[in-house]
Design an enzyme around this catalytic site. Structure first.
Site, PDB file in Angstrom:
ATOM      1  N   ARG A 189      -0.413 -10.447  10.622  1.00 14.80           N
ATOM      2  CA  ARG A 189       0.856  -9.853  11.089  1.00 14.80           C
ATOM      3  C   ARG A 189       2.011 -10.831  10.898  1.00 14.80           C
ATOM      4  NH1 ARG A 189      -0.404  -5.598   9.895  1.00 14.80           N
ATOM      5  NH2 ARG A 189      -2.200  -6.710   9.102  1.00 14.80           N
ATOM      6  N   ASP A 216      -4.822   8.038   3.321  1.00 13.92           N
ATOM      7  CA  ASP A 216      -4.342   6.703   3.686  1.00 13.92           C
ATOM      8  C   ASP A 216      -5.183   6.168   4.849  1.00 13.92           C
ATOM      9  OD1 ASP A 216      -2.798   4.430   3.844  1.00 13.92           O
ATOM     10  OD2 ASP A 216      -1.156   5.397   4.933  1.00 13.92           O
ATOM     11  N   GLU A 217      -5.236   4.842   4.993  1.00 10.12           N
ATOM     12  CA  GLU A 217      -5.998   4.193   6.086  1.00 10.12           C
ATOM     13  C   GLU A 217      -7.435   4.717   6.129  1.00 10.12           C
ATOM     14  OE1 GLU A 217      -4.758   1.722   7.435  1.00 10.12           O
ATOM     15  OE2 GLU A 217      -2.602   1.931   7.729  1.00 10.12           O
ATOM     16  N   GLN A 274      -9.717  -4.363   7.679  1.00  8.76           N
ATOM     17  CA  GLN A 274      -8.856  -3.965   8.795  1.00  8.76           C
ATOM     18  C   GLN A 274      -9.429  -2.763   9.548  1.00  8.76           C
ATOM     19  OE1 GLN A 274      -4.426  -4.408   8.186  1.00  8.76           O
ATOM     20  NE2 GLN A 274      -5.028  -4.484   6.043  1.00  8.76           N
ATOM     21  N   LYS A 316       0.813  -1.217   0.000  1.00  6.86           N
ATOM     22  CA  LYS A 316       0.000   0.000   0.000  1.00  6.86           C
ATOM     23  C   LYS A 316       0.855   1.279   0.000  1.00  6.86           C
ATOM     24  CE  LYS A 316      -1.767   0.922   4.038  1.00  6.86           C
ATOM     25  NZ  LYS A 316      -1.229   2.183   4.579  1.00  6.86           N
ATOM     26  N   THR A 317       1.820   1.367   0.907  1.00  9.13           N
ATOM     27  CA  THR A 317       2.624   2.584   1.019  1.00  9.13           C
ATOM     28  C   THR A 317       3.419   2.820  -0.254  1.00  9.13           C
ATOM     29  OG1 THR A 317       2.791   2.222   3.408  1.00  9.13           O
ATOM     30  CG2 THR A 317       4.321   3.787   2.432  1.00  9.13           C
TER      31      THR A 317
END
Length: 671
Positions: free
Chosen positions: A603, A218-219, A249, A32-33
């Site tokens: 994770r 973002d997010e 998420q 994503k980043t």
């Protein structure tokens, strides 16, 4: 030229789609980043002016990383012209320039959590509500939740709400009035007041819409209703909004986040283009298949299925232990084995739904002499000595800040007791003046204890003397250091505890805070007390604690979001824990609990352990615990089950059965 060849096809599509609304559904570990950074760089390369781009993140750390990585692609000069910040930092900047239009002073303060709590307690007292019968923190949480949703707290219809709804509705207007009277805003106001400015002042809206022609969030799954409203207003008619997030998420509903913002994105931004990032670069396929199986049960979601080119990898290990102490011992022994085989402690994390679950794990890790860090303990800004020093700075900055004055009026002890302040507060109410004004007039009030009035006036004189130094733009690091020395905050901090080591830590915290102010002065061209306090308020609320590199990390599932480790232990896979049965009066939120499990599972990079206890001690009694329903969702072919509550098969098991059989026979044979 910007190299896009290493991006996969959906990533390239997200990077190269510039005009119009775009929703990028970025699954866990899908790069994503990388996509966000390349998209900003691509826009600049296509001729879009950097100062026309606003990129919003949820932490200061993420904003700094984003700007740094963009700078590596298109140069630091271009990156400096970008606006990359959190929602609240953006709102703070808008208010810094325009809040006076709403009747506030040009120089305003941001109330921190303790300030807010004090104002809520005062509002409760003024409305004759006993703060011993009602938890002020819960009232404040309900105030914040209403503000995040962009509504005024109101009692719910009969049979739907409870007494806290009534209390919150009664407290809210007085709380807001007290904030404004002190020239302060709270954290939620950093979003709500910019919205009000844009609605009531077309010239402000036109200025911001014209400048920020391209918006990126973002997010996005973590946004609340008021943040969505602000985004819609900033987008204007162009609607060049790129939202990047993952509805699977969305785990922060308890602090106002609304998953519906991402699920109904097209309702607010019609003709949206959707791009799904489903290739995972983090985990093995067995881990991803387990995560896919758990989250697929949720009905309200954007369908997506994570996959990887890395292969199946190790099966997910499900470990059943007799009780929570044995669960802790198993985790510690297994971590010891991993470390003995060459794993670094920093490669391992133990995740749990509630912080109370860490205790047996911590005890067992200490027994194995394994270094660990509990992430999410007491934060730096929660330390009493730091809050006291910040209160001094706030009182120097804002002559109307009653909360800060009341906190420090006798810190360190200077002979101004509770009786003095209670009588001064009563006089302020009687005369309808502020508490600072009553303190200035202290020497005319005969009700005060002997000698107290002089001490109050001396204290105010000290504050006003340092206020003058700050206003004369003396270096704020030097003025603050002088204040700490004159008041004796180091010595007060040292004497507040009995242990010499604890006292040394408190003094070190004060000195560390002074060092951070000095660094701020070095970093900022126009460093000021006003700017420092705003920066501190934002940092205290948005700080995202990173685990130390040389320890095993222990943390809650909420704290683990955005992080990853080769080895992950997700403990407490039981009904009432994960999924949780609900807390603080909230009903269970099963879809969100499922998303929490999904976050925990994803994770892990290489090996995932799902552990549970067959029984846990509750209120001093052992209680049987049922396996989490989420374990049933995972196909058995992905699991390796180890049950430490069962007697093993084979010779060892036969010997154990024979032992217990003989023991039972002997007990029966007793007279």
């Amino acid at each position: 030229m910007l190299d896009l060849s290493k991006l996969n096809p959906p990533q390239r599509e997200a990077v190269c789609t510039i005009e119009g609304p775009l929703l990028v559904l970025a699954g866990a570990g899908s790069g994503k980043t990388r996509v966000i950074v390349h998209r900003i760089a691509y826009m600049i390369q296509q001729g879009i002016a950097p100062n026309n781009i606003l990129a919003v993140t949820f932490t200061n750390k993420a904003a700094a990383e984003m700007r740094e990585r963009v700078g590596e692609l298109v140069g630091r000069a271009n990156a400096k012209l970008l606006t990359v910040c959190t929602f609240h930092a953006f709102g703070c900047e808008v208010l810094r320039r325009h809040l006076w239009r709403l009747g506030y002073p040009k120089r305003f303060a941001i109330a921190d959590a303790s300030d807010q709590l004090s104002l809520v307690k005062r509002a409760m007292r003024e409305t004759k509500i006993d703060d011993r019968s009602f938890d002020a923190r819960r009232v404040l949480a309900l105030v914040s939740k209403a503000k995040c949703a962009g509504v005024v707290p109101e009692p719910k219809p009969e049979g739907m709400g409870d007494e806290y709804d009534l209390v919150t509705a009664a407290v809210f207007p007085r709380y807001q009035l007290a904030l404004k009277a002190q020239g302060a805003v709270d954290f939620d106001d950093l979003i709500l007041l910019p919205i009000r400015l844009l609605r009531e002042h077309p010239e402000v809206r036109e200025e911001l819409v014209e400048r920020y022609r391209y918006l990126l969030v973002d997010e996005y799954q973590d946004t609340n209703r008021s943040q969505l409203d602000l985004l819609v207003m900033l987008a204007g008619e162009r609607k060049n909004v790129c939202a990047v997030g993952d509805d699977d998420q969305s785990i922060y509903s308890w602090r106002g986040a609304e998953v519906d913002n991402i699920l109904s994105f097209d309702r607010h931004f019609p003709k949206v283009k959707e791009v799904r990032l489903e290739q995972n670069y983090r985990s093995s396929q067995a881990i991803l298949d387990a995560a896919n199986a758990v989250i697929a049960v949720n009905e309200a979601r954007k369908p997506k299925r994570l996959w990887t080119a890395r292969g199946l990898g190790d099966l997910v290990r499900v470990v059943v232990c007799p009780n929570d102490d044995e669960e802790g011992r198993f985790i510690a022994r297994e971590i010891r084995r991993l470390i003995d085989e060459g794993a670094r402690p920093s490669a391992v994390a133990v995740l749990y739904r509630t912080n109370l679950q860490s205790k047996p794990v911590e005890e067992s890790l200490r027994g194995e002499e394994i270094p660990y860090e509990v992430v999410g303990g007491q934060e730096f800004f929660d330390r009493k000595e730091i809050k006291d020093l910040v209160a001094y700075l706030k009182a120097c900055h804002n002559a109307h800040d009653e909360v800060s004055l009341l906190r420090i009026v006798n810190v360190p002890a200077r002979g101004i007791g509770d009786t003095t302040m209670e009588r001064l507060t009563a006089k302020a109410r009687e005369l309808k003046i502020s508490i600072p004004e009553a303190m200035r007039r202290a020497e005319v009030f005969a009700e005060l204890p002997k000698g107290a009035a002089r001490k109050v006036v001396e204290f105010l004189s000290l504050i006003e003397r340092y206020r003058a130094r700050f206003e004369q733009r003396e270096p704020i690091d030097k003025v603050t250091a002088d204040l700490v020395g004159e008041v004796g905050l180091r010595e007060a901090a040292r004497q507040s505890v009995q242990s010499a080591a604890a006292g040394a830590r408190k003094v070190a915290a004060v000195d560390g805070f002074l060092d951070s102010i000095a660094a701020y002065v070095q970093r900022e061209k126009n460093a000021s007390l006003d700017g420092l306090l705003k920066r501190l308020a934002l940092d205290a609320r948005e700080d995202d604690t990173a685990p130390d590199g040389s320890y095993v990390s222990l943390m809650s599932l909420h704290a683990a979001k955005g992080l990853e480790w080769p080895y992950v232990f997700l403990c407490g896979m039981e009904e009432e824990l994960l999924p949780h049965s609900g807390m603080q009066g909230e009903l269970p939120n099963l879809p969100e609990e499922r998303r929490l499990a999904y976050v925990g599972i994803t994770r892990a990079r290489e090996r995932l352990y799902l552990t549970r206890a067959a029984q846990r001690v509750r209120r001093g009694k052992p209680m049987p615990k049922a396996a989490s329903r989420f374990l049933d969702d995972i196909p058995s072919g992905l699991l390796e089950v180890v049950d430490h509550t069962a007697i093993p098969a084979g010779p060892a098991g036969e010997a154990e059965r024979s032992f217990f059989s003989a023991l039972r026979s002997r007990l029966k044979a007793r007279p």
